[in-house]
Design a protein around this motif. Structure first.
Motif, mmCIF file in Angstrom:
data_model
loop_
_atom_site.group_PDB
_atom_site.id
_atom_site.type_symbol
_atom_site.label_atom_id
_atom_site.label_comp_id
_atom_site.label_asym_id
_atom_site.label_seq_id
_atom_site.Cartn_x
_atom_site.Cartn_y
_atom_site.Cartn_z
ATOM 1 N N ASP A 1 -6.314 -5.549 -13.867
ATOM 2 C CA ASP A 1 -7.129 -4.656 -14.696
ATOM 3 C C ASP A 1 -8.030 -3.754 -13.864
ATOM 4 O OD1 ASP A 1 -8.453 -7.084 -13.946
ATOM 5 O OD2 ASP A 1 -10.045 -6.644 -15.390
ATOM 6 N N LEU A 2 -8.191 -4.085 -12.557
ATOM 7 C CA LEU A 2 -9.090 -3.324 -11.691
ATOM 8 C C LEU A 2 -8.357 -2.559 -10.593
ATOM 9 C CD1 LEU A 2 -11.945 -5.951 -11.161
ATOM 10 C CD2 LEU A 2 -11.965 -3.982 -12.700
ATOM 11 N N VAL A 3 -7.246 -3.112 -10.100
ATOM 12 C CA VAL A 3 -6.555 -2.520 -8.952
ATOM 13 C C VAL A 3 -5.041 -2.599 -9.143
ATOM 14 C CG1 VAL A 3 -8.398 -3.039 -7.292
ATOM 15 C CG2 VAL A 3 -6.590 -4.732 -7.704
ATOM 16 N N ALA A 4 -4.332 -1.796 -8.351
ATOM 17 C CA ALA A 4 -2.873 -1.841 -8.327
ATOM 18 C C ALA A 4 -2.404 -1.319 -6.979
ATOM 19 C CB ALA A 4 -2.272 -1.004 -9.460
ATOM 20 N N THR A 5 -1.225 -1.740 -6.553
ATOM 21 C CA THR A 5 -0.650 -1.285 -5.292
ATOM 22 C C THR A 5 -0.031 0.097 -5.460
ATOM 23 O OG1 THR A 5 -0.117 -3.573 -4.719
ATOM 24 C CG2 THR A 5 0.975 -1.846 -3.450
ATOM 25 N N ALA A 6 -0.289 0.972 -4.497
ATOM 26 C CA ALA A 6 0.308 2.312 -4.499
ATOM 27 C C ALA A 6 1.308 2.420 -3.357
ATOM 28 C CB ALA A 6 -0.767 3.379 -4.353
ATOM 29 N N ARG A 7 2.407 3.104 -3.635
ATOM 30 C CA ARG A 7 3.422 3.387 -2.616
ATOM 31 C C ARG A 7 3.566 4.870 -2.352
ATOM 32 N NH1 ARG A 7 7.912 -0.722 -2.203
ATOM 33 N NH2 ARG A 7 7.107 -2.670 -3.078
ATOM 34 N N THR A 8 3.141 5.714 -3.306
ATOM 35 C CA THR A 8 3.257 7.165 -3.181
ATOM 36 C C THR A 8 1.943 7.812 -3.623
ATOM 37 O OG1 THR A 8 4.032 7.516 -5.445
ATOM 38 C CG2 THR A 8 5.712 7.028 -3.767
ATOM 39 N N ALA A 9 1.816 9.096 -3.315
ATOM 40 C CA ALA A 9 0.650 9.833 -3.790
ATOM 41 C C ALA A 9 0.629 9.890 -5.308
ATOM 42 C CB ALA A 9 0.651 11.238 -3.192
ATOM 43 N N ALA A 10 1.810 9.987 -5.922
ATOM 44 C CA ALA A 10 1.887 9.996 -7.388
ATOM 45 C C ALA A 10 1.381 8.675 -7.954
ATOM 46 C CB ALA A 10 3.319 10.257 -7.845
#
Length: 322
Positions: free
Chosen positions: A56-65
Motif C-alpha cells: 500500500d506504500l511502495v512498489a518495485t519499478a523496472r522502467t520509468a513508466a
C-alpha cells in the motif's frame, strides 16, 4: 515530487511511511555491498517480501513508466540496486539474470579494487578492466544503470567514455567543493555531462562537510555550485541516507570480509563511528525541505523540477526504457 538516487540501510514500514509523507516518488535502495551471487539473491528475495508486505506504500519499478504509474497510485517506487559488482562473481551471464529479476542499478566497484576496475581508495587506480568493459556492455544491453559513486576517478572516466548509455554518480559531490577521495573531480563531472548522465548530490556529512550541512539552503548552495560544473540537466539528488544501521552494519559496510583490521571508509579518524546527519536533515521527512531550498537559492520552478526528479527520469528512460 523527489527522486533520491540512493539510500541504504534497514527499511521498515515506518521508513516507507516517512517517504510517502515527504512526497518522495522514487528511491534506489541498496540491496548489498560485498555479497556474492547467492547472498545477493537472498537479499533481493527479502526485499521482495518486504515490498509485498507494504504494497500500500511502495512498489518495485523496472522502467520509468513504472515509476510514473506507482507515483500516480500514491506510492513510492523502489529501484533495486547494489553498491558493488561482486554479485556477478566473474560470470558475465549473471548480469542479464539479475536484470530479469528487476535489478536496475549496480556500482562497478565499492571501496576496493575488484575485477572490473579501481576504487576511490586505492593508491593506484588501475582503470577499467577488460571484464569491466564486458559488464558495461551487458548492463547497457539489459537496461541497468552503471553507478560510479565509489569508483576511482580514472576508472570512472574510462567507464563514462566507454558506456553507450548515460551513466550515473548516484551519491557523491564535487571534489572541488569538498575535497575527499569519495568525491569527483571537475573533469570527471564534465565528462559525465557529455555522456548525458547525472550526479546525485549527497547529504552524507563525511563527503559533504559541516558547512554545507548547516541548513537546507547551504546544501542547496552546494547543489547550485555543482550545476555550474555539470549543467542544469545533469544534477539530481542522491542523499546516501542510511536507515536503522548499527555498528555491525557499519563494520560490514566498511570492512566486509577483506580485512582483519579496522577500516573507516569515508570517516575521518576523529569521527570513526556513524556520521551525524546534516543539521537540517535529522528526520527522513526533512528531505521535503530540498525543493523549497532550491527555490530559495535561485532556481526557477522548471530548474527545481529537473533537479528534484526530471533529470533522473530522463536517464532512467534512456537506460531502462519506458
Amino acid at each position: 515530487m523527489l527522486i533520491d538516487g540512493l539510500q541504504c540501510g534497514h527499511f521498515t514500514r515506518e521508513t516507507f511511511a516517512d517517504l510517502r509523507q515527504a512526497d518522495v516518488g522514487c528511491v534506489t535502495v541498496t540491496c548489498g555491498f560485498w555479497e556474492d551471487a547467492v547472498e545477493s539473491l537472498d537479499s533481493l528475495a527479502k526485499w521482495r517480501d518486504l515490498i509485498a508486505a507494504n504494497a500500500d506504500l511502495v512498489a518495485t519499478a523496472r522502467t520509468a513508466a513504472d515509476i510514473r504509474a506507482i507515483v500516480a497510485s500514491g506510492r513510492t517506487a523502489l529501484l533495486m540496486g547494489y553498491q558493488n559488482a561482486e554479485l556477478f562473481q566473474g560470470r558475465i551471464r549473471l548480469v542479464e539474470l539479475f536484470a530479469e529479476l528487476g535489478v536496475r542499478c549496480i556500482q562497478l566497484t565499492y571501496n576496493n579494487q575488484n575485477s572490473l576496475g579501481g576504487s576511490c581508495y586505492e593508491d593506484e587506480d588501475s582503470g577499467l578492466a577488460r571484464y569491466g568493459r564486458q559488464v558495461i556492455d551487458e548492463m547497457n544491453r539489459c537496461g541497468m544503470l552503471v553507478d560510479l559513486s565509489h569508483v576511482g576517478n580514472r576508472t570512472t572516466m574510462d567507464a563514462i567514455r566507454y558506456s553507450k548509455k548515460p551513466v550515473a554518480i548516484t551519491h557523491a559531490n564535487p571534489d572541488s567543493l569538498f575535497p575527499h577521495k569519495r568525491n569527483k573531480t571537475d573533469d570527471v563531472i564534465a565528462a559525465l555531462r557529455d555522456n548525458g548522465g547525472v550526479i546525485g548530490c549527497a547529504t552524507y556529512r563525511n563527503i559533504t562537510g559541516d558547512e554545507y550541512c548547516r541548513t537546507a539552503e547551504k546544501w542547496c548552495e552546494m547543489v547550485a555550485r555543482t550545476v555550474e560544473i555539470a549543467g542544469i540537466d545533469h544534477v539530481g539528488i542522491g542523499t546516501d541516507r542510511s536507515h536503522n544501521f548499527t555498528k555491525p552494519d557499519y563494520d560490514w559496510m566498511r570492512m566486509g570480509r577483506w580485512t582483519r583490521g579496522v577500516d573507516l571508509g569515508a570517516s575521518p579518524a576523529s569521527r570513526p563511528g556513524k556520521a551525524p546527519p546534516p543539521d537540517w536533515f535529522v528526520a527522513l521527512t526533512d528531505i521535503a525541505l530540498i525543493e523549497k531550498g532550491l527555490a530559495t537559492v535561485g532556481f526557477s520552478p522548471d530548474e527545481v523540477a529537473k533537479i528534484a526528479n526530471g533529470n533522473w527520469l530522463r536517464v532512467y528512460e534512456d537506460v531502462f526504457g519506458g
